[in-house]
Write an enzyme that holds these catalytic residues in place. Structure first.
Site, PDB file in Angstrom:
ATOM      1  N   GLU A   1      33.211  40.896  36.370  1.00 33.37           N
ATOM      2  CA  GLU A   1      34.929  40.661  35.965  1.00 33.37           C
ATOM      3  C   GLU A   1      35.037  39.684  37.033  1.00 33.37           C
ATOM      4  OE1 GLU A   1      36.047  41.857  33.644  1.00 33.37           O
ATOM      5  OE2 GLU A   1      36.328  43.943  33.553  1.00 33.37           O
TER       6      GLU A   1
ATOM      7  N   ASP B   1      38.531  37.963  29.365  1.00 34.53           N
ATOM      8  CA  ASP B   1      38.769  37.403  30.718  1.00 34.53           C
ATOM      9  C   ASP B   1      37.517  36.631  31.374  1.00 34.53           C
ATOM     10  OD1 ASP B   1      37.015  39.433  31.198  1.00 34.53           O
ATOM     11  OD2 ASP B   1      38.272  40.573  32.372  1.00 34.53           O
TER      12      ASP B   1
END
Ligand code: GLP
Length: 259
Positions: free
Chosen positions: A142, A135
């Site tokens: 993140e 990702d």
């Protein structure tokens, strides 16, 4: 821009990066290494064993990127355990000089600040090894992470927990929280070396190296850094638009330029 080096295998990548780290440690015996976990950097650590065998590493310092929160530090998959097993012990580093963020829940509120202070006190990271998540995360930053972020607690995405389930007895065992150096912390390191192997990393690498700089793809933070080396195998490089240029630049690199 980042220098992109496309190599034939992860072993070749490991040798390339290990040579650079060995050169750094010879030149600066108290070098500060930024250490990454995951499967990606293992070929670097493997290649480093022979290259550091005859080098005095007693003053080398190391800082890991991240750690799970709430996982017993003695758990074999805690990043403290992984760094000890894959890096500190085989390379003969001084365990006292290698730190991992403290993921224990007692005191977690101040663990990030303490880690930042320790990195600054060591004089900052000379060379930071990085992998990248599917990702686009680096460390455990993140998507959505601030480019100014420093070491702090983050919540892992379901994608990252699924990716890392292979290290545990199923996804339910993967912690939900982590403590990670921020993108701002990582960008302070003097040299970033980002490695990626395999088709699954190709979209994240294309976004990080050639896409827009966006918090939605934290690896794109490398575009803000003046000294970045990206080492890829063919599969991880397969979605780069300018791969031919990178190959040409590497093949014709002046001998006096280091990595
Ligand atoms: C992990 C780590 C990262 C690592 C990434 C990729 O979750 N926190 O530092 O770069 O995910 O892992 P791997 O190298 O195993 O693909």
């Amino acid at each position: 821009m980042a220098e992109v080096v496309i190599v034939g295998s992860r072993q070749e990548a490991g040798v390339l990066v290990a040579d650079e780290i060995a050169r750094l440690v010879r030149a600066r015996p108290d070098a500060v290494l930024g250490l990454a976990t995951g499967s990606t950097p293992l070929s670097v650590y493997e290649a480093l064993r022979s290259r550091l065998a005859d080098v005095d590493v007693s003053r080398v310092r190391g800082f890991a990127l991240d750690e799970y929160v709430g996982l017993d530090p003695a758990h074999p998959e805690s990043y403290r355990s992984v760094i000890a097993r894959e890096v500190v012990e085989p390379l003969g580093l001084d365990p006292e000089r290698v730190q991992v963020p403290d993921g224990r829940t007692a005191g977690i509120e101040t663990a990030g600040e303490a880690y930042e202070r320790a990195i600054v006190a060591a004089g900052g990271v000379d060379l930071q090894i990085l992998g990248i998540g599917t990702d686009g995360h680096i460390g455990f930053n993140e998507p959505g992470s601030s480019f100014a972020s420093l070491t702090r607690v983050k919540t892992l995405t379901p994608e990252t927990r699924a990716d890392n389930a292979r290290f545990f007895d199923g996804i339910d065992e993967v912690p939900r929280h982590c403590i990670t150096q921020g993108l701002g912390t990582i960008l302070r390191a003097r040299h970033l070396v980002l490695l990626a192997f395999g088709e699954a990393k190709a979209p994240a690498i294309a976004g990080a190296v050639e896409g827009p700089v966006t918090a939605m793809l934290p690896g794109s933070a490398v575009q803000l850094h003046p000294h970045v080396t990206v080492v890829l195998d063919e599969a991880a490089a397969s979605r780069l638009q300018r791969a031919d240029y990178y190959r040409d630049a590497w093949a014709n690199k002046p001998a006096w330029q280091g990595l």
